[in-house]
Structure formats: structure tokens, C-alpha cells
Design an enzyme around this catalytic site. Structure first.
Site, short mmCIF file in Angstrom:
data_model
loop_
_atom_site.label_atom_id
_atom_site.label_comp_id
_atom_site.label_asym_id
_atom_site.label_seq_id
_atom_site.Cartn_x
_atom_site.Cartn_y
_atom_site.Cartn_z
N SER A 128 -13.91 41.00 -52.11
CA SER A 128 -14.07 41.50 -53.31
C SER A 128 -13.39 40.76 -54.56
CB SER A 128 -13.67 42.95 -53.27
OG SER A 128 -14.46 43.73 -54.37
N HIS A 241 -20.50 47.54 -49.21
CA HIS A 241 -19.08 46.77 -49.70
C HIS A 241 -17.98 47.33 -49.02
CE1 HIS A 241 -17.17 44.17 -52.44
NE2 HIS A 241 -16.14 45.19 -53.03
#
Length: 269
Positions: A128, A241
Site C-alpha cells: 500500500s 486491499h
């Protein structure tokens, strides 16, 4: 977790602090089990996400897996990390890749002075925002022999139009609207520096990621591949995610296996 811990020796973790540009920065090194001071080990920089997150004193599965595979693991809380007060946290606003990057590089410099670190075998992993930083670092520093980059932000301009958090998160972090601040957006995008990358790159990304869409990895992959760089790209089906926390166990294991295999391939003696 208990059967694993019963049959595996965990690596010791030692904290240290250093000062840079007026701030005291926390860092940790996780050592391989049965660590031998007289030997030299490869080093992996592991970068947290957020950017407003932090490494802590607790058990970290990836750090222990990397240590178990024979790597020293360096974790740093640069300015922008949480748990050190609001001012420290907001340092990263509109400065992605700036002071945060310099804090990480100072930590690397310090650890590489230790006799048991092999400065010719340094790798890095980030997911990320950690993936953003890993992508940024390899475009600005050639010392890294391997990079594993998970769900990275690589192009702030396209990211603004793709992510589900462009307004509440993006404008504060990146500096307003992209069309009002295009030069800054481009300057702070790792994609801009793809030509400078010399590090072999493994990209790992979930196909159902709406926080950092997989197109961010696709753009970076194309930029590197078209320029003849060493790059592999693995897509994880039906993965969001947060799949490393909530996804199917087999796919989480696949992520970690590929991470360790890539680092072992490029950081072997």
C-alpha cells in the site's frame, strides 16, 4: 499459530533510535534465529503502510517469516507515522517520498555500518503506502538488489480518479486537486522515475482492490517492462486491499511465499 511457534525458533527483535532533521526516529531490527555475529546477513527494509500507520513492539508474522528465511529485517517509523503525536504524523502531508524517504535512508545507512550486515545484499518490501515508498525508493537509489512491491500507488494523477478515498484522504495527503497542482502530483509519482530503476521488481496486487486499484501496478509494470527492466507481476483473483488480513489463507500464503522466494533469488550470496 501455536503449532508453528512450538516448532520454530523466533527471531529476536532489538529497537534503536536515531535523530534526523530535528526528529527522533524509532526503528527495530529482527534477527534470524540462531543469529551469528561473525557472519554477514542480507537485509530487508520492511515499510509500513498508511502512510499514517506504525510498526510496533508486537509480533509481526512477515518479519518473523523473513527472519526465519535468513534475513535481517529493518522496520522504521519515519515522520508521518502515528503514535508520536499530531505534528509528527502530519509531516508526510503533501510530502510523499520526501522527508519520509530520507528517514528510511538514514536508517539503512546506520544499520549497514554494522559488521554483520552485507551492504551488497539489501532488499525491500512494502504494501500500500509501503508499496508506494518501495516504488519511490528504487527510482531514487540503486543500492537495493531486490524489491517486492504490494498494492502500490505509483501514479498520483490516475490514482486520484480511481481510488475510493480521493477526496477525504488524497487531497490532504497529495496537495489538493491534481489539475490545480499537476507538477507536484507528477514529481511525487514513482512512475515518473521508472527509467532510473535498476532493482529487480516483483509486483503483487489483488484484482478486487478498490482502495489502490490494480491499474496502479499495471502502469508501473508497463513502464518498467517497456524499458527492459527486470519485473514480474502477480495478480491475486477475488482479493481486496485487505486480503493479507482477511483473504483466503492459500492466497495469503502465496503472497508470503513469493515475497521470500523473490528476495532469496536476488539476495543470495
Amino acid at each position: 499459530g501455536e503449532p508453528f511457534i512450538e516448532t520454530h525458533t523466533l527471531g529476536k527483535i532489538k529497537p534503536f533510535r536515531f535523530r534526523r532533521a530535528g526528529e527522533s526516529i524509532s526503528a527495530w531490527v529482527t534477527y534470524p534465529p540462531n543469529f551469528d555475529h561473525s557472519k554477514q546477513y542480507p537485509l530487508v527494509l520492511e515499510i509500513h503502510g498508511g502512510p499514517n500507520s506504525f510498526h510496533g513492539h508486537g509480533f509481526n508474522p512477515l518479519h518473523q517469516m523473513l527472519a526465519g528465511a535468513g534475513f535481517l529485517v529493518l522496520a522504521v517509523n519515519p515522520r508521518g507515522s502515528t503514535s508520536y503525536g499530531a505534528e509528527f504524523t502530519t509531516h508526510v502531508f503533501e510530502d510523499w517520498g520526501g522527508e519520509y524517504y530520507l528517514d528510511l535512508m538514514k536508517a539503512i545507512d546506520i544499520v549497514c555500518e554494522r559488521a554483520y550486515v552485507d551492504p551488497k545484499r539489501i532488499g525491500l518490501h512494502g504494501y500500500s503506502y509501503g508499496g508506494y515508498m518501495a516504488s519511490w525508493i528504487i527510482g531514487h537509489d540503486e543500492r537495493f538488489r531486490a524489491a517486492v512491491i504490494g498494492a502500490p500507488v505509483t501514479n498520483l494523477v490516475s490514482m486520484y480518479g480511481q481510488t475510493d478515498i480521493a477526496v477525504g484522504f488524497g487531497e490532504r495527503q497529495w496537495g489538493g486537486l491534481p489539475h490545480d497542482n499537476l507538477e507536484h502530483y507528477l514529481e511525487r509519482s514513482p512512475l515518473t522515475y521508472a527509467e532510473c530503476v535498476t532493482t529487480p521488481v516483483l509486483l503483487l496486487h489483488g484484482e478486487d482492490d478498490i482502495r489502490v486499484p490494480i491499474s496502479q501496478s499495471e502502469e508501473f509494470f508497463m513502464a518498467l517492462k517497456r524499458r527492459g527492466k527486470i519485473v514480474d507481476f502477480v495478480r491475486f483473483p477475488d482479493c481486496s486491499h485487505l486480503f493479507l488480513r482477511t483473504g483466503h489463507a492459500k492466497l495469503r500464503k502465496e503472497y508470503y511465499d513469493r515475497t521470500i522466494t523473490w528476495l532469496q533469488r536476488w539476495l543470495k550470496p
